[in-house]
Scaffold this motif. Structure first.
Motif, PDB file in Angstrom:
ATOM      1  N   VAL A  56     -17.056  44.217 -11.747  1.00 43.62           N
ATOM      2  CA  VAL A  56     -15.611  44.134 -11.558  1.00 43.62           C
ATOM      3  C   VAL A  56     -15.257  42.676 -11.810  1.00 43.62           C
ATOM      4  N   THR A  57     -14.278  42.459 -12.677  1.00 42.62           N
ATOM      5  CA  THR A  57     -13.809  41.108 -12.970  1.00 42.62           C
ATOM      6  C   THR A  57     -12.447  40.920 -12.320  1.00 42.62           C
ATOM      7  N   PHE A  58     -12.370  39.896 -11.470  1.00 39.55           N
ATOM      8  CA  PHE A  58     -11.173  39.631 -10.679  1.00 39.55           C
ATOM      9  C   PHE A  58     -10.401  38.441 -11.234  1.00 39.55           C
ATOM     10  N   ASP A  59      -9.089  38.508 -11.092  1.00 38.45           N
ATOM     11  CA  ASP A  59      -8.169  37.452 -11.508  1.00 38.45           C
ATOM     12  C   ASP A  59      -8.089  36.384 -10.417  1.00 38.45           C
ATOM     13  N   LEU A  60      -8.288  35.138 -10.813  1.00 36.06           N
ATOM     14  CA  LEU A  60      -8.215  34.040  -9.847  1.00 36.06           C
ATOM     15  C   LEU A  60      -6.939  33.208  -9.998  1.00 36.06           C
ATOM     16  N   SER A  61      -6.043  33.634 -10.885  1.00 35.88           N
ATOM     17  CA  SER A  61      -4.869  32.802 -11.178  1.00 35.88           C
ATOM     18  C   SER A  61      -3.958  32.592  -9.966  1.00 35.88           C
ATOM     19  N   ALA A  62      -3.978  33.491  -9.004  1.00 31.35           N
ATOM     20  CA  ALA A  62      -3.119  33.347  -7.820  1.00 31.35           C
ATOM     21  C   ALA A  62      -3.872  32.797  -6.609  1.00 31.35           C
ATOM     22  N   VAL A  63      -5.102  32.367  -6.808  1.00 33.39           N
ATOM     23  CA  VAL A  63      -5.919  31.899  -5.680  1.00 33.39           C
ATOM     24  C   VAL A  63      -5.426  30.545  -5.183  1.00 33.39           C
ATOM     25  N   ASN A  64      -5.274  30.460  -3.880  1.00 30.54           N
ATOM     26  CA  ASN A  64      -4.944  29.212  -3.206  1.00 30.54           C
ATOM     27  C   ASN A  64      -6.179  28.840  -2.388  1.00 30.54           C
TER      28      ASN A  64
ATOM     29  N   ILE B 257     -13.418  35.723 -12.058  1.00 23.43           N
ATOM     30  CA  ILE B 257     -14.791  35.828 -11.583  1.00 23.43           C
ATOM     31  C   ILE B 257     -15.257  37.262 -11.810  1.00 23.43           C
ATOM     32  N   CYS B 258     -16.391  37.385 -12.479  1.00 23.58           N
ATOM     33  CA  CYS B 258     -17.025  38.679 -12.708  1.00 23.58           C
ATOM     34  C   CYS B 258     -18.122  38.826 -11.653  1.00 23.58           C
ATOM     35  N   VAL B 259     -18.055  39.906 -10.903  1.00 23.01           N
ATOM     36  CA  VAL B 259     -19.067  40.213  -9.890  1.00 23.01           C
ATOM     37  C   VAL B 259     -19.820  41.427 -10.422  1.00 23.01           C
ATOM     38  N   PHE B 260     -21.156  41.345 -10.477  1.00 20.66           N
ATOM     39  CA  PHE B 260     -21.919  42.421 -11.090  1.00 20.66           C
ATOM     40  C   PHE B 260     -23.160  42.763 -10.278  1.00 20.66           C
TER      41      PHE B 260
END
Length: 163
Positions: free
Chosen positions: A44-52, A131-134
């Motif tokens: 699963v690849t997650f978007d980090l663009s909104a990470v604070n 970030i891709c978590v595998f």
């Protein structure tokens, strides 16, 4: 008890050569859409663009990863913490106090956590902010929690990629 061991030149070369080969790693600062690796299924690849990074929920991701690494590995099993073109480390998740000198959030370079057999891990892309978590074992421990905090960009469902 904070045991992060810097990789020797030989280990560094061996691990990175295998990573380039196994994951078809193609680093490219200018590429903003195409993945830099062949994401290994399941992932699963997650978007980090909104990470604070100062948000408590985000800071808890450090603990989530470390606790998960401890749960899915036996004491003494080596993992790797890689920072592209910089110092890299080997560590036993049971013998460290924190996620280490590199961390999970890619803040300028590709950041990677890998099992010693490359069967599970994370791949953080700094310019695509993802970030891709595998790996079955790691996803089994972190996927639901990460889905509650981060948007999914793409994921594998069997042999298909969705997203």
């Amino acid at each position: 008890m904070n045991t992060w061991s810097e990789l020797s030149e030989h280990e560094y070369a061996t691990i990175w050569n295998r990573f380039y080969t196994d994951f078809k790693f193609k680093p490219d600062y200018y590429e903003r859409l195409k993945p830099a690796i062949v994401e290994p299924s399941p992932f699963v690849t997650f978007d980090l663009s909104a990470v604070n990074l100062s948000d408590k929920a985000t800071m808890d991701i450090d603990r989530l990863f470390l606790d998960s690494f401890r749960t899915i590995t036996s004491t003494g099993r080596v993992m790797y913490s890689l920072d592209w073109q910089h110092t890299c480390y080997r560590f036993d998740p049971h013998a460290v106090d924190d996620i280490g000198p590199i961390g999970w959030y890619p803040d300028g370079d590709y950041y990677i956590f890998l099992a010693d057999d490359f069967s599970f891990g994370t791949f953080g892309h700094p310019w695509q902010r993802l970030i891709c978590v595998f790996g079955v074992s790691l996803l089994g421990h972190v996927e639901n929690s990460l889905r509650n905090r981060l948007a999914v960009l793409r994921e594998s469902t069997g042999n298909e990629i969705v997203g």
